[in-house]
Design a protein around this motif. Structure first.
Motif, PDB file in Angstrom:
ATOM      1  N   ALA A   1       2.353   7.464 -49.436  1.00 37.92           N
ATOM      2  CA  ALA A   1       1.985   7.729 -48.039  1.00 37.92           C
ATOM      3  C   ALA A   1       0.693   7.038 -47.660  1.00 37.92           C
ATOM      4  N   ASP A   2      -0.150   6.745 -48.656  1.00 39.51           N
ATOM      5  CA  ASP A   2      -1.487   6.275 -48.325  1.00 39.51           C
ATOM      6  C   ASP A   2      -1.531   4.814 -47.887  1.00 39.51           C
ATOM      7  N   ASP A   3      -0.417   4.088 -48.057  1.00 33.02           N
ATOM      8  CA  ASP A   3      -0.424   2.691 -47.627  1.00 33.02           C
ATOM      9  C   ASP A   3       0.256   2.499 -46.266  1.00 33.02           C
ATOM     10  N   LEU A   4       0.569   3.600 -45.582  1.00 29.72           N
ATOM     11  CA  LEU A   4       1.277   3.484 -44.308  1.00 29.72           C
ATOM     12  C   LEU A   4       0.308   3.177 -43.164  1.00 29.72           C
ATOM     13  N   HIS A   5       0.788   2.360 -42.194  1.00 30.71           N
ATOM     14  CA  HIS A   5       0.015   2.126 -40.955  1.00 30.71           C
ATOM     15  C   HIS A   5       0.312   3.195 -39.914  1.00 30.71           C
ATOM     16  N   GLY A   6       1.468   3.815 -40.013  1.00 30.54           N
ATOM     17  CA  GLY A   6       1.903   4.766 -39.003  1.00 30.54           C
ATOM     18  C   GLY A   6       3.412   4.858 -39.013  1.00 30.54           C
ATOM     19  N   ALA A   7       4.000   5.137 -37.861  1.00 29.35           N
ATOM     20  CA  ALA A   7       5.448   5.334 -37.821  1.00 29.35           C
ATOM     21  C   ALA A   7       5.971   5.127 -36.409  1.00 29.35           C
ATOM     22  N   LEU A   8       7.284   4.955 -36.355  1.00 30.30           N
ATOM     23  CA  LEU A   8       8.038   4.918 -35.103  1.00 30.30           C
ATOM     24  C   LEU A   8       8.846   6.202 -35.066  1.00 30.30           C
ATOM     25  N   LEU A   9       8.710   6.973 -33.990  1.00 31.47           N
ATOM     26  CA  LEU A   9       9.309   8.308 -33.969  1.00 31.47           C
ATOM     27  C   LEU A   9      10.463   8.426 -32.977  1.00 31.47           C
TER      28      LEU A   9
ATOM     29  N   ASN B   1      -0.104   5.886 -34.949  1.00 30.43           N
ATOM     30  CA  ASN B   1      -0.859   5.410 -36.108  1.00 30.43           C
ATOM     31  C   ASN B   1      -0.885   6.477 -37.214  1.00 30.43           C
ATOM     32  N   THR B   2      -1.825   6.383 -38.122  1.00 24.38           N
ATOM     33  CA  THR B   2      -1.821   7.280 -39.287  1.00 24.38           C
ATOM     34  C   THR B   2      -2.082   8.742 -38.929  1.00 24.38           C
ATOM     35  N   ARG B   3      -2.376   9.031 -37.665  1.00 24.32           N
ATOM     36  CA  ARG B   3      -2.502  10.431 -37.234  1.00 24.32           C
ATOM     37  C   ARG B   3      -1.244  11.226 -37.579  1.00 24.32           C
ATOM     38  N   ILE B   4      -0.112  10.515 -37.615  1.00 21.25           N
ATOM     39  CA  ILE B   4       1.142  11.222 -37.831  1.00 21.25           C
ATOM     40  C   ILE B   4       1.213  11.885 -39.209  1.00 21.25           C
ATOM     41  N   LEU B   5       0.479  11.342 -40.173  1.00 18.35           N
ATOM     42  CA  LEU B   5       0.641  11.816 -41.552  1.00 18.35           C
ATOM     43  C   LEU B   5       0.211  13.264 -41.732  1.00 18.35           C
ATOM     44  N   HIS B   6      -0.807  13.684 -40.989  1.00 17.72           N
ATOM     45  CA  HIS B   6      -1.332  15.041 -41.193  1.00 17.72           C
ATOM     46  C   HIS B   6      -1.130  15.935 -39.972  1.00 17.72           C
ATOM     47  N   THR B   7      -0.191  15.539 -39.126  1.00 13.27           N
ATOM     48  CA  THR B   7       0.187  16.385 -37.990  1.00 13.27           C
ATOM     49  C   THR B   7       1.378  17.236 -38.390  1.00 13.27           C
ATOM     50  N   SER B   8       1.383  18.467 -37.934  1.00 14.35           N
ATOM     51  CA  SER B   8       2.533  19.337 -38.186  1.00 14.35           C
ATOM     52  C   SER B   8       3.784  18.729 -37.544  1.00 14.35           C
TER      53      SER B   8
ATOM     54  N   THR C   1      10.792   6.088 -38.602  1.00 14.69           N
ATOM     55  CA  THR C   1      10.662   4.842 -39.362  1.00 14.69           C
ATOM     56  C   THR C   1       9.204   4.677 -39.770  1.00 14.69           C
ATOM     57  N   LEU C   2       8.952   4.623 -41.058  1.00 13.88           N
ATOM     58  CA  LEU C   2       7.586   4.490 -41.570  1.00 13.88           C
ATOM     59  C   LEU C   2       7.171   3.023 -41.542  1.00 13.88           C
ATOM     60  N   LEU C   3       5.953   2.782 -41.099  1.00 11.53           N
ATOM     61  CA  LEU C   3       5.425   1.422 -41.080  1.00 11.53           C
ATOM     62  C   LEU C   3       4.602   1.209 -42.336  1.00 11.53           C
ATOM     63  N   GLY C   4       5.145   0.472 -43.274  1.00  7.21           N
ATOM     64  CA  GLY C   4       4.487   0.218 -44.546  1.00  7.21           C
ATOM     65  C   GLY C   4       3.540  -0.963 -44.457  1.00  7.21           C
ATOM     66  N   PRO C   5       2.962  -1.343 -45.600  1.00  6.63           N
ATOM     67  CA  PRO C   5       1.949  -2.394 -45.581  1.00  6.63           C
ATOM     68  C   PRO C   5       2.462  -3.729 -45.074  1.00  6.63           C
TER      69      PRO C   5
ATOM     70  N   SER D   1       2.656   3.027 -26.317  1.00  3.12           N
ATOM     71  CA  SER D   1       2.149   3.569 -27.581  1.00  3.12           C
ATOM     72  C   SER D   1       1.544   2.464 -28.449  1.00  3.12           C
ATOM     73  N   LEU D   2       2.108   1.273 -28.405  1.00  2.00           N
ATOM     74  CA  LEU D   2       1.493   0.169 -29.164  1.00  2.00           C
ATOM     75  C   LEU D   2       0.069  -0.067 -28.676  1.00  2.00           C
ATOM     76  N   LEU D   3      -0.095  -0.123 -27.352  1.00  2.00           N
ATOM     77  CA  LEU D   3      -1.419  -0.414 -26.793  1.00  2.00           C
ATOM     78  C   LEU D   3      -2.398   0.723 -27.071  1.00  2.00           C
ATOM     79  N   HIS D   4      -1.906   1.957 -27.060  1.00  2.00           N
ATOM     80  CA  HIS D   4      -2.788   3.110 -27.252  1.00  2.00           C
ATOM     81  C   HIS D   4      -3.127   3.341 -28.725  1.00  2.00           C
ATOM     82  N   GLU D   5      -2.150   3.188 -29.595  1.00  2.00           N
ATOM     83  CA  GLU D   5      -2.316   3.571 -31.004  1.00  2.00           C
ATOM     84  C   GLU D   5      -2.832   2.436 -31.886  1.00  2.00           C
ATOM     85  N   PHE D   6      -2.569   1.191 -31.481  1.00  2.00           N
ATOM     86  CA  PHE D   6      -2.917   0.057 -32.348  1.00  2.00           C
ATOM     87  C   PHE D   6      -3.684  -1.029 -31.580  1.00  2.00           C
ATOM     88  N   PRO D   7      -4.731  -0.659 -30.834  1.00  2.00           N
ATOM     89  CA  PRO D   7      -5.438  -1.683 -30.043  1.00  2.00           C
ATOM     90  C   PRO D   7      -6.049  -2.782 -30.909  1.00  2.00           C
TER      91      PRO D   7
END
Ligand code: SF4
Ligand SMILES: [Zn+2]
Length: 205
Positions: free
Chosen positions: A32-40, A49-56, A75-79, A157-163
């Protein structure tokens, strides 16, 4: 949940609502620690972005952080997955596969796809990204169905999460894209093989 990541077969997991994605991945022995984020939400709820990893992982908590669980496909975004390239691939899908009935949809997805493709290829300018930001707001609710809303979610979401990744692509310096192989035409398909019509053995004689 249906979890997909590049290079691995998709998996179907049952988990109680309220756990984190990080906890689920740990339980499955997945990194999980190498993820950039995800597509939900399949292709609907956008990138995060990586906020998703520790959100309920439950409907209300995900809506509260600006995304959504939807159909439960993540869909997980890997390295090796650049968020800009992922957004471009998904927007190309919306451009290609919309039903072509509403001008706002077939023109809007084509325009957003053109900007994201140019951004992925490091040939977009800041004014293109500004137009994309405008469309990501002004095209909401403008289609007869929710397809166009899914497309605007991808852009917004791209513009907001990955500027920082968007800026890197404007400046031609994305480290992920420099080192990663190109994404397939059909985004994130692991085993996709085009097939012809199925002919049964009895009918083929
Ligand atoms: S918004 Fe829905 S109905 Fe309109 S063209 Fe797009 S997919 Fe078709
Ligand atoms: Zn990139």
């Amino acid at each position: 949940l249906t979890l997909t990541r590049t290079g691995q077969p998709p998996g179907l997991y049952e988990m109680p609502l309220g756990q984190s994605l990080h906890a689920l991945l740990e339980a499955c022995n997945q990194p999980a620690d190498d993820l950039h984020g995800a597509l939900l939400g399949g292709y609907f709820a956008g990138l995060i972005n990586t906020r998703i990893l520790h959100t309920s992982i439950d409907y209300d908590s995900l809506i509260a952080i600006g995304t959504g669980l939807g159909c439960g496909a993540i869909t997980l975004l890997g390295p090796q997955d650049c968020p800009v390239a992922a957004a471009a691939a998904v927007m190309a899908y919306f451009d290609r596969e919309n039903a072509g009935q509403c001008g706002s949809c077939f023109n809007g997805t084509a325009a957003m796809s053109a900007v994201l493709g140019a951004l992925r290829d490091h040939v977009a300018q800041l004014s293109d990204v500004e137009r994309l930001a405008g469309w990501s707001v002004s095209l909401r609710s403008r289609g007869a169905c929710a397809t166009l809303d899914g497309a605007t979610n991808i852009a917004a979401s791209l513009l907001h999460e990955f500027p920082h990744v968007v800026t890197a692509h404007l400046e031609g310096e994305c480290g992920v894209c420099r080192n990663a192989p190109p994404l397939p035409e059909r985004p994130f398909a692991v085993d996709y093989q085009p097939t012809g019509p199925v002919v049964s053995e009895a009918n083929s004689r």
